[in-house]
Structure formats: structure tokens, C-alpha cells
Scaffold this motif. Structure first.
Motif, PDB file in Angstrom:
ATOM      1  N   THR A  11       0.838  -1.200   0.000  1.00  0.00           N
ATOM      2  CA  THR A  11       0.000   0.000   0.000  1.00  0.00           C
ATOM      3  C   THR A  11       0.869   1.244   0.000  1.00  0.00           C
ATOM      4  O   THR A  11       0.570   2.229  -0.696  1.00  0.00           O
ATOM      5  CB  THR A  11      -0.944   0.004   1.217  1.00  0.00           C
ATOM      6  OG1 THR A  11      -1.783  -1.148   1.165  1.00  0.00           O
ATOM      7  CG2 THR A  11      -1.809   1.253   1.248  1.00  0.00           C
ATOM      8  N   LEU A  12       1.959   1.219   0.761  1.00  0.00           N
ATOM      9  CA  LEU A  12       2.892   2.343   0.807  1.00  0.00           C
ATOM     10  C   LEU A  12       3.446   2.636  -0.590  1.00  0.00           C
ATOM     11  O   LEU A  12       3.469   3.790  -1.043  1.00  0.00           O
ATOM     12  CB  LEU A  12       4.017   2.027   1.789  1.00  0.00           C
ATOM     13  CG  LEU A  12       5.197   2.996   1.859  1.00  0.00           C
ATOM     14  CD1 LEU A  12       4.731   4.400   2.212  1.00  0.00           C
ATOM     15  CD2 LEU A  12       6.226   2.499   2.871  1.00  0.00           C
ATOM     16  N   VAL A  13       3.898   1.606  -1.268  1.00  0.00           N
ATOM     17  CA  VAL A  13       4.438   1.766  -2.621  1.00  0.00           C
ATOM     18  C   VAL A  13       3.357   2.310  -3.563  1.00  0.00           C
ATOM     19  O   VAL A  13       3.608   3.209  -4.375  1.00  0.00           O
ATOM     20  CB  VAL A  13       4.997   0.425  -3.137  1.00  0.00           C
ATOM     21  CG1 VAL A  13       5.280   0.492  -4.635  1.00  0.00           C
ATOM     22  CG2 VAL A  13       6.258   0.050  -2.370  1.00  0.00           C
ATOM     23  N   HIS A  14       2.150   1.775  -3.444  1.00  0.00           N
ATOM     24  CA  HIS A  14       1.030   2.249  -4.258  1.00  0.00           C
ATOM     25  C   HIS A  14       0.790   3.739  -4.037  1.00  0.00           C
ATOM     26  O   HIS A  14       0.615   4.508  -5.000  1.00  0.00           O
ATOM     27  CB  HIS A  14      -0.229   1.452  -3.918  1.00  0.00           C
ATOM     28  CG  HIS A  14      -1.497   2.067  -4.433  1.00  0.00           C
ATOM     29  ND1 HIS A  14      -1.923   1.941  -5.732  1.00  0.00           N
ATOM     30  CD2 HIS A  14      -2.429   2.846  -3.801  1.00  0.00           C
ATOM     31  CE1 HIS A  14      -3.058   2.603  -5.901  1.00  0.00           C
ATOM     32  NE2 HIS A  14      -3.388   3.160  -4.743  1.00  0.00           N
ATOM     33  N   VAL A  15       0.778   4.172  -2.793  1.00  0.00           N
ATOM     34  CA  VAL A  15       0.509   5.576  -2.474  1.00  0.00           C
ATOM     35  C   VAL A  15       1.618   6.472  -3.020  1.00  0.00           C
ATOM     36  O   VAL A  15       1.349   7.552  -3.562  1.00  0.00           O
ATOM     37  CB  VAL A  15       0.329   5.767  -0.953  1.00  0.00           C
ATOM     38  CG1 VAL A  15       0.286   7.253  -0.587  1.00  0.00           C
ATOM     39  CG2 VAL A  15      -0.948   5.082  -0.489  1.00  0.00           C
TER      40      VAL A  15
END
Length: 251
Positions: A187-191
Motif C-alpha cells: 500500500t505504501l508503494v502504491h501511495v
């Protein structure tokens, strides 16, 4: 008959009726109609109800304590749709007065049903875009919560503010760079990708990533930035090749 089965004028009349009935019930503390709106199967009826709460809160200061009381009265209801609508109504209020409603989000994050929890994330997005200081301060307090889903949801919730102002959320994202849960890291990478493709954003994101220590995660984020410039090519300021070149020139 659903909300969008009505013609435009009928929808306008219905919204006016919902506003009128909710306003009257807030003044009398009798929430019969309000409860029915909050529990309606039609999501647009529920949306009309929570938007009405937000409008009344802004327009009628003397009714504000009654509005908070009404939401607190409805929040323990067993119907998840009512709890979801309470949180969405609190989100409307939190755009301007987050301190009065943050306790709804403290509780809603841990709701047994996913719909109220999703309403918390949606509310963080819309509040954080307009009223970022108290909302991001609140979000930071959950960044290292023992529940991985809470960490992931908070990471996702602050994304919208970062799309225009990545500098506001990058310090919070940085705190998650060593999270041990793959779902949170993903999710961090996506954001990071989501906050990189609008005007001026890739420069801010890349400058901040230079300060991060977890090079494996940074590499994944750079690949996501390149990829997102292709997936969102109709909205991105740079082409994918230009984004790739920028990363090569500056990292």
C-alpha cells in the motif's frame, strides 16, 4: 424506487425533503426519519442524509451540539449502514471542525464491519484534502498501531492530500518504510506512485525518497512511479519515458 430512478426534479425535491426532515428532527431530538435515511438500502439516500448533516452543521451553529448528540445516539446502532452513514456525516463536519468528531473515527477504525471502516478511510481522504493539519496529526498516531490493517488503512487514507501536496504526507509515509507486513508495504508503494504524477509532484517525491534508508522499498517505489505514469498517461504531466529519464537523472 431508487434515487436515480427519479427524474432530476424529483431528486431535487427528495433531497430538499430529506434536508427539511433532518433539520426538524435535530431540533426536536426525535430521529425517526433520520434513522430511516441513515439505514436506507440506497446509497444515494444515505449520501443525501449525511450531506444534509454537514450543511446544517455549517449553516446553523446553535444546532451543532444537537448534531453531535444525534450522531452519538445513532452510532451504536446494530445496522452497519447507520454506523457507516454516521462516520460519513462526521467526515463532512471534520472538513472544518475535526476535533468535534475525531472520536467517531477512533471507534470506526475498529468496527466489526468493513463498510464503516471504509467510511473512515474515505472520510480521512476528504477531510485531509481540506483540513490537513489536525487530520494528519490524528493519522500519525495510528501509523505504528499493532494491527496491520489499521496501519494500511491510515496509509491509504492520507493519499488524497498527497496527490496535490506530497510534502505533507511523505514524512508519514517514511515512517512505514520498514513495516514488516507486505500488505502495508505494498500500500505504501502504491501511495507513493499515486502522489507522483501531477504537476511538480515527482520532484518533491524523488527529493524526499533520497532521504529514505530502505533502498529495497525505494526501488519498488521508483518502479511504481514509472508504471503509474503509463497507467495514468491521460492525467500525468510527464510521459512514462520522461518520468523514467527524470529518475535516472536525479537518482
Amino acid at each position: 424506487m431508487g434515487f436515480y430512478d427519479l427524474n432530476k426534479q424529483e431528486r431535487l425535491n427528495l433531497v430538499a425533503e430529506i434536508n427539511k426532515n433532518i433539520f426538524a428532527e435535530l431540533a426536536s431530538a426525535d430521529l425517526k426519519e433520520t434513522t430511516l435515511y441513515f439505514a436506507d438500502e440506497d446509497t444515494y439516500i444515505r449520501k443525501s442524509a449525511y450531506l444534509a448533516i454537514g450543511k446544517i452543521y455549517i449553516a446553523d451553529a446553535p444546532l451543532r451540539p444537537a448534531i453531535i448528540s444525534a450522531l452519538e445516539k445513532l452510532f451504536p446502532e446494530p445496522d452497519f449502514k447507520i454506523r457507516q452513514t454516521v462516520i460519513n456525516a462526521a467526515g463532512e463536519i471534520g472538513k472544518t471542525d475535526f476535533e468535534r468528531v475525531k472520536h467517531f473515527f477512533d471507534k470506526g477504525l475498529f468496527d466489526e464491519h468493513h463498510s464503516p471502516r471504509n467510511a473512515v478511510i474515505g472520510s480521512i481522504k476528504k477531510m485531509g484534502e481540506i483540513n490537513p493539519v489536525p487530520v494528519l496529526e490524528w493519522a500519525r498516531s495510528y501509523l505504528h498501531h499493532q494491527d496491520k490493517e489499521i496501519r494500511r488503512e491510515i496509509c491509504h487514507g492520507i493519499e488524497l492530500r498527497g496527490r496535490k501536496y506530497p510534502q505533507d504526507i511523505l514524512p508519514l509515509l517514511q515512517e512505514l518504510q520498514y513495516d514488516k507486513t507486505a500488505r502495508v508495504r505494498n500500500t505504501l508503494v502504491h501511495v507513493i506512485g499515486q502522489i507522483s504524477y501531477k504537476k511538480g509532484c515527482i520532484q518533491t517525491v524523488v527529493a524526499h525518497l533520497k532521504l529514505w534508508e530502505n533502498q529495497q522499498l525505494v526501488q519498488a517505489a521508483l518502479e511504481e512511479i514509472i508504471d503509474v505514469h503509463d497507467r495514468y498517461k491521460d492525467f500525468a504531466v510527464l510521459t512514462q519515458d520522461q518520468a523514467r529519464q527524470y529518475l535516472e537523472d536525479h537518482l
